[in-house]
Write a protein that holds these residues in place. Structure first.
Motif, PDB file in Angstrom:
ATOM      1  N   ARG A 256       6.459  -3.285   1.099  1.00 15.32           N
ATOM      2  CA  ARG A 256       7.486  -2.303   0.717  1.00 15.32           C
ATOM      3  C   ARG A 256       8.423  -2.004   1.879  1.00 15.32           C
ATOM      4  NH1 ARG A 256       3.253   1.832  -0.582  1.00 15.32           N
ATOM      5  NH2 ARG A 256       2.296   1.187  -2.538  1.00 15.32           N
ATOM      6  N   SER A 257       7.879  -2.037   3.101  1.00 14.70           N
ATOM      7  CA  SER A 257       8.700  -1.628   4.237  1.00 14.70           C
ATOM      8  C   SER A 257       8.977  -2.767   5.222  1.00 14.70           C
ATOM      9  CB  SER A 257       8.019  -0.457   4.955  1.00 14.70           C
ATOM     10  OG  SER A 257       6.660  -0.769   5.183  1.00 14.70           O
ATOM     11  N   HIS A 258       8.578  -3.992   4.890  1.00 11.54           N
ATOM     12  CA  HIS A 258       8.863  -5.131   5.781  1.00 11.54           C
ATOM     13  C   HIS A 258       9.618  -6.200   4.995  1.00 11.54           C
ATOM     14  CE1 HIS A 258       5.444  -3.197   7.818  1.00 11.54           C
ATOM     15  NE2 HIS A 258       5.862  -3.791   8.926  1.00 11.54           N
ATOM     16  N   SER A 259      10.608  -6.812   5.635  1.00 11.37           N
ATOM     17  CA  SER A 259      11.349  -7.869   4.934  1.00 11.37           C
ATOM     18  C   SER A 259      10.865  -9.242   5.419  1.00 11.37           C
ATOM     19  CB  SER A 259      12.845  -7.710   5.190  1.00 11.37           C
ATOM     20  OG  SER A 259      13.061  -7.804   6.584  1.00 11.37           O
TER      21      SER A 259
ATOM     22  N   ASP B  58       1.197  -0.547   7.762  1.00 11.52           N
ATOM     23  CA  ASP B  58       1.527  -1.332   8.959  1.00 11.52           C
ATOM     24  C   ASP B  58       1.148  -2.797   8.792  1.00 11.52           C
ATOM     25  OD1 ASP B  58       2.290   1.033   9.933  1.00 11.52           O
ATOM     26  OD2 ASP B  58       0.553   1.350  11.257  1.00 11.52           O
ATOM     27  N   VAL B  59       0.149  -3.056   7.947  1.00 10.83           N
ATOM     28  CA  VAL B  59      -0.253  -4.447   7.700  1.00 10.83           C
ATOM     29  C   VAL B  59       0.603  -4.980   6.559  1.00 10.83           C
ATOM     30  CG1 VAL B  59      -2.151  -5.944   6.977  1.00 10.83           C
ATOM     31  CG2 VAL B  59      -2.596  -3.973   8.452  1.00 10.83           C
TER      32      VAL B  59
ATOM     33  N   THR C  44     -16.424  -3.694   3.126  1.00  5.76           N
ATOM     34  CA  THR C  44     -15.016  -3.295   3.000  1.00  5.76           C
ATOM     35  C   THR C  44     -14.941  -1.984   2.233  1.00  5.76           C
ATOM     36  OG1 THR C  44     -14.371  -5.615   2.882  1.00  5.76           O
ATOM     37  CG2 THR C  44     -12.761  -3.986   2.092  1.00  5.76           C
ATOM     38  N   VAL C  45     -14.233  -1.015   2.814  1.00  7.27           N
ATOM     39  CA  VAL C  45     -14.053   0.261   2.124  1.00  7.27           C
ATOM     40  C   VAL C  45     -12.788   0.182   1.274  1.00  7.27           C
ATOM     41  CG1 VAL C  45     -13.574   2.724   2.452  1.00  7.27           C
ATOM     42  CG2 VAL C  45     -15.261   1.546   3.914  1.00  7.27           C
ATOM     43  N   VAL C  46     -12.931   0.557   0.002  1.00  8.11           N
ATOM     44  CA  VAL C  46     -11.791   0.546  -0.915  1.00  8.11           C
ATOM     45  C   VAL C  46     -11.467   1.994  -1.241  1.00  8.11           C
ATOM     46  CG1 VAL C  46     -10.904  -0.359  -3.091  1.00  8.11           C
ATOM     47  CG2 VAL C  46     -12.720  -1.594  -1.887  1.00  8.11           C
ATOM     48  N   LYS C  47     -10.230   2.416  -0.989  1.00  5.52           N
ATOM     49  CA  LYS C  47      -9.912   3.832  -1.192  1.00  5.52           C
ATOM     50  C   LYS C  47      -8.425   4.031  -1.424  1.00  5.52           C
ATOM     51  CE  LYS C  47      -9.426   4.895   3.680  1.00  5.52           C
ATOM     52  NZ  LYS C  47      -9.007   6.014   4.374  1.00  5.52           N
ATOM     53  N   GLU C  48      -8.052   5.277  -1.589  1.00 11.54           N
ATOM     54  CA  GLU C  48      -6.661   5.652  -1.782  1.00 11.54           C
ATOM     55  C   GLU C  48      -5.840   5.209  -0.569  1.00 11.54           C
ATOM     56  OE1 GLU C  48      -5.828   9.810  -4.016  1.00 11.54           O
ATOM     57  OE2 GLU C  48      -6.423   9.850  -1.928  1.00 11.54           O
ATOM     58  N   GLU C  49      -4.573   4.938  -0.817  1.00 15.27           N
ATOM     59  CA  GLU C  49      -3.709   4.516   0.286  1.00 15.27           C
ATOM     60  C   GLU C  49      -3.533   5.642   1.306  1.00 15.27           C
ATOM     61  OE1 GLU C  49      -0.032   3.076  -1.351  1.00 15.27           O
ATOM     62  OE2 GLU C  49       0.996   3.466   0.554  1.00 15.27           O
ATOM     63  N   THR C  50      -3.578   5.295   2.606  1.00 14.01           N
ATOM     64  CA  THR C  50      -3.274   6.292   3.645  1.00 14.01           C
ATOM     65  C   THR C  50      -2.116   5.747   4.482  1.00 14.01           C
ATOM     66  OG1 THR C  50      -5.028   5.295   4.985  1.00 14.01           O
ATOM     67  CG2 THR C  50      -5.593   7.310   3.825  1.00 14.01           C
TER      68      THR C  50
END
Ligand code: ADP
Ligand code: ASP
Ligand code: MG
Length: 404
Positions: free
Chosen positions: A350-353, A249-250, A238-244
């Motif tokens: 943040r963007s899904h209810s 979408d998930v 698993t790659v852990v990195k800054e948010e892109t």
């Protein structure tokens, strides 16, 4: 030459055969044309046995002596790993945390790294030597041995990768990467390909102990991307990195479960400014970390306040809480252990209810009562009965279709 920092956890160096396996992997990495710094943990079970031994000597060992003791676990593993590399025809040197230049504050047993002066590491790397560094330890400016908190070898690896500006930082463990939930709790859990620092930070600090949460915080602060993978195979991890941008979408990245929690309820707390402040100030002086807090609606001038803490802190907190309750004239204190926290985490929230509704529905279908709820921007957590934690995690994992 590119520099790779690799960290091998306790299970990965748990037996002499596994140490030889690690030595072979390190040598392959070097032979592929890289400089290598390997950070190793104590062999699995060693840190726990050392703690047990100390308890047999005295119930309250001093933190400074505990650090001197616990640091030996990683030193053993470091020496054995370097020996194994040399026996295979390589050239390796073992370094303690202080030889590696790791300087910490003096908060024994959970010290913070202040600085890394990696001059020794550089000297050895320049000579083509593989440097094997003992994880989880450092020293204060005055030369006292310190440790970095349980799971602290992760932090050593991330901090060294940052200090040396490594090309790559790989965290080798006993699972294939970070999963949508602990695969030992949810057998259907799936390996996550990419995860943002913030998501792993929320998961790690709410029970997913696959990475030490402080190490993830450090990685985020200094932007050190890293990969979590297995030392038993060559699968991608698993790659852990800054948010892109696409990551949002998930909706839900994973589910975490934290057991061994306790719930404390104080009834008839006078509903006036200063009551909560007095209670939680008193608790903070005992170094007890309070997690979820709820306060009920006030009725006839008093209210109830409930909060959760780690089960182990119940006893430590007792006298301080009793005096705070007496000082503000509150009522009875009820303490209950056997509590767990289940959290769903994802920046997509943040963007899904509808995330909370779906979580509560899954729990209700399983007849699981929610005792407390807390939310952050990317996490919803519920407090439930510990005996139902595994059932709840599987139900919630299914409800969010995390196996797909
Ligand atoms: P190491 O000794 O390599 O540091 P740890 O025991 O600290 O390994 O961490 C690996 C363990 O973390 C796994 O064996 C697994 O049971 C547990 N774990 C908890 N949550 C997760 C998760 N979400 N994904 C993967 N592993 C997890
Ligand atoms: N040996 C230490 C522990 O068991 C540090 C580590 O494994 O990362 O917590
Ligand atoms: Mg670990």
């Amino acid at each position: 030459m590119p520099l790779i920092v690799q960290k091998y956890g306790g299970t990965s160096v748990g037996t002499s055969e596994r140490i030889r396996n690690v030595a072979r992997r390190i040598l392959e990495t070097q032979r592929a044309g890289n400089s290598v710094v390997a950070v190793v943990s104590a062999m699995s079970g060693v840190t726990d046995s050392l703690i047990q031994l100390a308890q047999e000597i005295t119930p309250q060992p001093t933190d400074r002596e505990m650090d001197a003791l616990l640091a030996t676990g990683e030193q053993t593993a470091t020496a054995l790993t370097a020996m194994a590399i040399n026996a295979l025809g390589g050239h390796a040197v073992p370094l303690t945390g202080w030889q590696a230049g790791i300087i910490t504050d003096s908060l024994h047993t959970k010290a913070k790294i202040h600085d890394i002066v990696p001059s020794h590491i550089h000297e050895y790397l320049q000579k083509g030597t593989i440097v094997v560094v003992a994880g989880f330890q450092g020293q204060t400016a005055t030369g006292q041995i310190t440790t970095l908190g349980r799971g602290g070898s992760d932090l050593t690896a991330i901090a060294i990768a940052a200090a040396l500006k490594a090309e790559l930082c790989e965290i080798y463990t006993d699972v294939d990467g970070i999963f949508t939930c602990d695969p030992r709790v949810v057998p259907k859990a799936k390996k996550i390909e990419v995860i943002a620092y913030d998501e792993l930070l929320e998961m790690a600090s709410s029970g997913s102990k696959v990475m030490q949460s402080r190490s993830v915080e450090f990685a985020k602060k200094f932007n050190v991307p890293f990969e979590v993978r297995s030392s038993f195979n060559n699968n991608r991890g698993t790659v852990v990195k800054e948010e892109t941008p696409g990551m949002e979408d998930v909706v839900i990245r994973g589910v975490s479960v934290e057991k061994n929690q306790a719930k404390v309820t104080i009834s008839h707390v006078p509903d006036r400014p200063g009551s909560a402040s007095h209670i939680f100030n008193t608790l903070s002086e005992t170094n007890v970390v309070v997690d979820v807090i709820i306060q009920n609606v006030s009725e006839s001038g008093t209210t109830d306040i409930s909060f959760t803490i780690n089960e182990d802190d119940l006893e430590k907190m007792g006298p301080a809480l009793d005096s705070a309750v007496a000082a503000i004239g509150a009522g009875k204190v009820a303490k209950r252990n056997g509590i767990a926290k289940l959290s769903v985490v994802g920046i997509g929230m943040r963007s899904h209810s509808g995330v909370a509704a779906k979580l509560f529905e899954a729990l209700s279908r399983g007849g699981i009562n929610i005792q407390m709820i807390s939310t952050s921007e990317i996490k919803i957590a519920v407090i439930i009965d510990e005996s139902l934690a595994a059932k709840a995690a599987n139900l919630v994992h299914d409800a969010f279709h995390l196996e797909n």
